[in-house]
Design a protein around this motif. Structure first.
Motif, short mmCIF file in Angstrom:
data_model
loop_
_atom_site.label_atom_id
_atom_site.label_comp_id
_atom_site.label_asym_id
_atom_site.label_seq_id
_atom_site.Cartn_x
_atom_site.Cartn_y
_atom_site.Cartn_z
N ARG A 35 34.75 -9.18 -36.38
CA ARG A 35 34.47 -7.77 -36.10
C ARG A 35 33.44 -7.22 -37.08
NH1 ARG A 35 39.97 -4.77 -36.09
NH2 ARG A 35 38.73 -3.03 -35.31
N LEU A 36 33.47 -7.69 -38.33
CA LEU A 36 32.46 -7.26 -39.30
C LEU A 36 31.08 -7.71 -38.86
CD1 LEU A 36 31.65 -6.04 -42.01
CD2 LEU A 36 32.13 -8.26 -43.07
N VAL A 37 30.98 -8.94 -38.37
CA VAL A 37 29.69 -9.43 -37.88
C VAL A 37 29.19 -8.56 -36.73
CG1 VAL A 37 28.56 -11.34 -36.68
CG2 VAL A 37 30.07 -11.80 -38.62
N ARG A 38 30.11 -8.16 -35.85
CA ARG A 38 29.73 -7.29 -34.73
C ARG A 38 29.24 -5.93 -35.22
NH1 ARG A 38 34.06 -6.56 -30.26
NH2 ARG A 38 32.25 -5.57 -29.28
N VAL A 39 29.92 -5.38 -36.23
CA VAL A 39 29.50 -4.08 -36.77
C VAL A 39 28.11 -4.19 -37.39
CG1 VAL A 39 29.94 -2.35 -38.56
CG2 VAL A 39 31.83 -3.20 -37.17
N VAL A 40 27.89 -5.22 -38.20
CA VAL A 40 26.59 -5.39 -38.85
C VAL A 40 25.49 -5.59 -37.80
CG1 VAL A 40 25.23 -6.89 -40.36
CG2 VAL A 40 27.58 -6.30 -40.98
N ALA A 41 25.78 -6.40 -36.79
CA ALA A 41 24.80 -6.62 -35.73
C ALA A 41 24.49 -5.31 -35.00
CB ALA A 41 25.32 -7.67 -34.74
N HIS A 42 25.53 -4.50 -34.80
CA HIS A 42 25.35 -3.21 -34.11
C HIS A 42 24.52 -2.25 -34.96
CE1 HIS A 42 26.16 -0.31 -31.03
NE2 HIS A 42 26.76 0.53 -31.85
N ILE A 43 24.69 -2.30 -36.27
CA ILE A 43 23.89 -1.46 -37.16
C ILE A 43 22.41 -1.86 -37.08
CG2 ILE A 43 23.40 -0.97 -39.58
CD1 ILE A 43 26.44 -1.05 -40.08
N PHE A 44 22.14 -3.17 -37.13
CA PHE A 44 20.75 -3.62 -37.02
C PHE A 44 20.16 -3.29 -35.65
CE2 PHE A 44 21.71 -6.24 -40.78
CZ PHE A 44 20.55 -6.00 -41.52
N TYR A 45 20.99 -3.38 -34.62
CA TYR A 45 20.53 -2.98 -33.29
C TYR A 45 20.14 -1.50 -33.29
CZ TYR A 45 20.86 -1.38 -28.46
OH TYR A 45 20.61 -0.77 -27.26
N GLY A 46 20.96 -0.69 -33.96
CA GLY A 46 20.66 0.74 -34.04
C GLY A 46 19.36 1.01 -34.76
N LEU A 47 19.10 0.27 -35.83
CA LEU A 47 17.84 0.44 -36.56
C LEU A 47 16.64 0.05 -35.70
CD1 LEU A 47 18.95 -1.00 -40.01
CD2 LEU A 47 18.50 1.40 -39.47
N LEU A 48 16.78 -1.06 -34.97
CA LEU A 48 15.70 -1.49 -34.08
C LEU A 48 15.47 -0.46 -32.97
CD1 LEU A 48 13.68 -3.59 -33.06
CD2 LEU A 48 15.56 -4.72 -31.85
N LEU A 49 16.56 0.03 -32.41
CA LEU A 49 16.46 1.03 -31.34
C LEU A 49 15.79 2.31 -31.85
CD1 LEU A 49 17.31 1.38 -28.36
CD2 LEU A 49 19.43 2.43 -29.19
N SER A 50 16.10 2.67 -33.10
CA SER A 50 15.50 3.86 -33.69
C SER A 50 13.99 3.73 -33.77
CB SER A 50 16.07 4.10 -35.09
OG SER A 50 17.46 4.31 -35.03
N LEU A 51 13.52 2.55 -34.12
CA LEU A 51 12.08 2.32 -34.18
C LEU A 51 11.45 2.36 -32.80
CD1 LEU A 51 11.94 -0.54 -36.85
CD2 LEU A 51 11.18 1.83 -37.14
N LEU A 52 12.10 1.70 -31.84
CA LEU A 52 11.55 1.65 -30.48
C LEU A 52 11.48 3.04 -29.84
CD1 LEU A 52 13.35 -1.56 -29.12
CD2 LEU A 52 10.97 -1.34 -29.87
N LEU A 53 12.43 3.90 -30.18
CA LEU A 53 12.48 5.24 -29.59
C LEU A 53 11.77 6.29 -30.44
CD1 LEU A 53 16.21 5.34 -28.35
CD2 LEU A 53 14.14 4.88 -27.01
N ALA A 54 11.16 5.84 -31.56
CA ALA A 54 10.48 6.76 -32.49
C ALA A 54 11.43 7.85 -32.97
CB ALA A 54 9.25 7.38 -31.83
N ALA A 55 12.69 7.46 -33.22
CA ALA A 55 13.72 8.43 -33.58
C ALA A 55 13.45 9.08 -34.94
CB ALA A 55 15.09 7.76 -33.59
N TYR A 56 12.82 8.35 -35.85
CA TYR A 56 12.58 8.92 -37.18
C TYR A 56 11.61 10.10 -37.11
CZ TYR A 56 14.78 4.66 -38.86
OH TYR A 56 15.68 3.62 -39.09
N TRP A 57 10.75 10.11 -36.11
CA TRP A 57 9.75 11.17 -35.97
C TRP A 57 10.15 12.23 -34.94
CZ3 TRP A 57 8.91 5.90 -35.86
CH2 TRP A 57 8.37 5.37 -37.04
N GLN A 58 11.02 11.85 -34.00
CA GLN A 58 11.45 12.79 -32.95
C GLN A 58 12.97 12.71 -32.77
OE1 GLN A 58 8.87 11.15 -29.85
NE2 GLN A 58 7.65 13.03 -29.91
#
Length: 285
Positions: A35-58
């Motif tokens: 479950r820890l591996v799943r959480v860490v993977a989900h966090i990295f997925y969230g970071l990647l998604l943030s970049l793809l959606l330009a979330a840091y800027w919008q």
């Protein structure tokens, strides 16, 4: 010889019990690690998604808000968090007020309602989590710095633009059995913006319906250590209680303290296990 046989049998029984205990412990830790591996993977997925959606800027863009809610719901699923919702959010509310027990409060509330959180400044510096929080449009305040009045002006500006904001007026977390005094300075924001306030209460419950203190994030807890403890749990039960909203259209900044006291009293009834009236639901005993 008979005495020796009895001793051998006893030893076999003890050995068998010990092996079962070890086997169970290994399975528990293996599941926890998975479950820890799943959480860490989900966090990295969230970071990647943030970049793809330009979330840091919008961070307030609709695509970002929807993605953030989906991400938080998935996280709750990985952690086996069961959320019971009482009442409903007011469609006109823009300023939300809640008690604070754990960092887990944020995905619990965020999965249910599209809001921007006001968080302590230290969260911004948490590895990975800080970046995710910023991408989700989290606002920050430094505790004890005396910037509450300036932050209230900033929040009012967001509210006037139609952005929903949630604050934790206690300024810290508790074990869920009590409510600390609310700080009134931030309540100037909804009055200046003339928006509806809605209090809500978060409760973590055990199997008997009593307060579950384990999810509380207190004192010197670190995010990593606290998460590791939560991963031992088969499931976490949370009650999210939406409470009657408060109209500020006829109020002025001098009423901020009274507003603060009203919101605190409403939430405190839930925290202390007293009957309360949840909008669009029956009276909860």
């Amino acid at each position: 010889m008979r005495a020796q046989l009895v001793d051998d049998t006893t030893l076999v029984g003890i050995g068998s019990g010990w092996l079962r205990h070890v086997s169970y412990a290994v399975r528990v830790e293996a599941r926890r690690s998975y479950r820890l591996v799943r959480v860490v993977a989900h966090i990295f997925y969230g970071l990647l998604l943030s970049l793809l959606l330009a979330a840091y800027w919008q961070p307030r863009a609709l695509r970002v808000r929807r993605a953030a809610q989906r991400w938080q719901r998935t996280l709750l699923g990985i952690l086996n968090v069961d959320v019971e919702v009482l009442g409903r959010p007011d469609a006109d509310a823009r300023f939300f007020v809640s008690n604070h027990i754990s960092w887990l409060d944020i995905p619990v509330i965020g999965a249910a309602q599209n809001v921007h959180f006001l968080s302590k400044a230290e969260v911004r510096d948490w590895p990975l989590i800080g970046q995710l929080a910023s991408a989700a449009g989290t606002l920050y305040i430094r505790r004890g710095s005396g910037e509450s009045h300036r932050k209230a002006d900033e929040l009012a500006s967001y509210l006037m633009q139609g952005t929903a904001v949630l604050v934790f007026p206690e300024g810290t977390t508790t074990d869920g059995q009590q409510l600390r005094r609310f700080f009134p300075a931030l309540f100037r924001a909804p009055v200046m913006a003339q928006v509806v306030i809605q209090p809500l209460a978060v409760r973590y419950l055990d199997a008997q319906g009593g307060v579950d203190e384990q999810p509380a994030f207190l004192g010197e807890d670190t995010f990593q250590g606290h998460l590791w403890r939560l991963l031992r749990r088969d499931h976490i039960r949370v009650q999210l209680c939406w409470l009657p909203s408060i109209d500020t259209s006829k109020l002025s900044s001098k009423d901020a303290s009274a507003l603060c006291a009203t919101a605190q009293h409403s939430i405190e009834r839930v925290v202390l296990g007293m009957p309360f009236d949840a909008p669009n639901s029956a009276l909860i005993e």
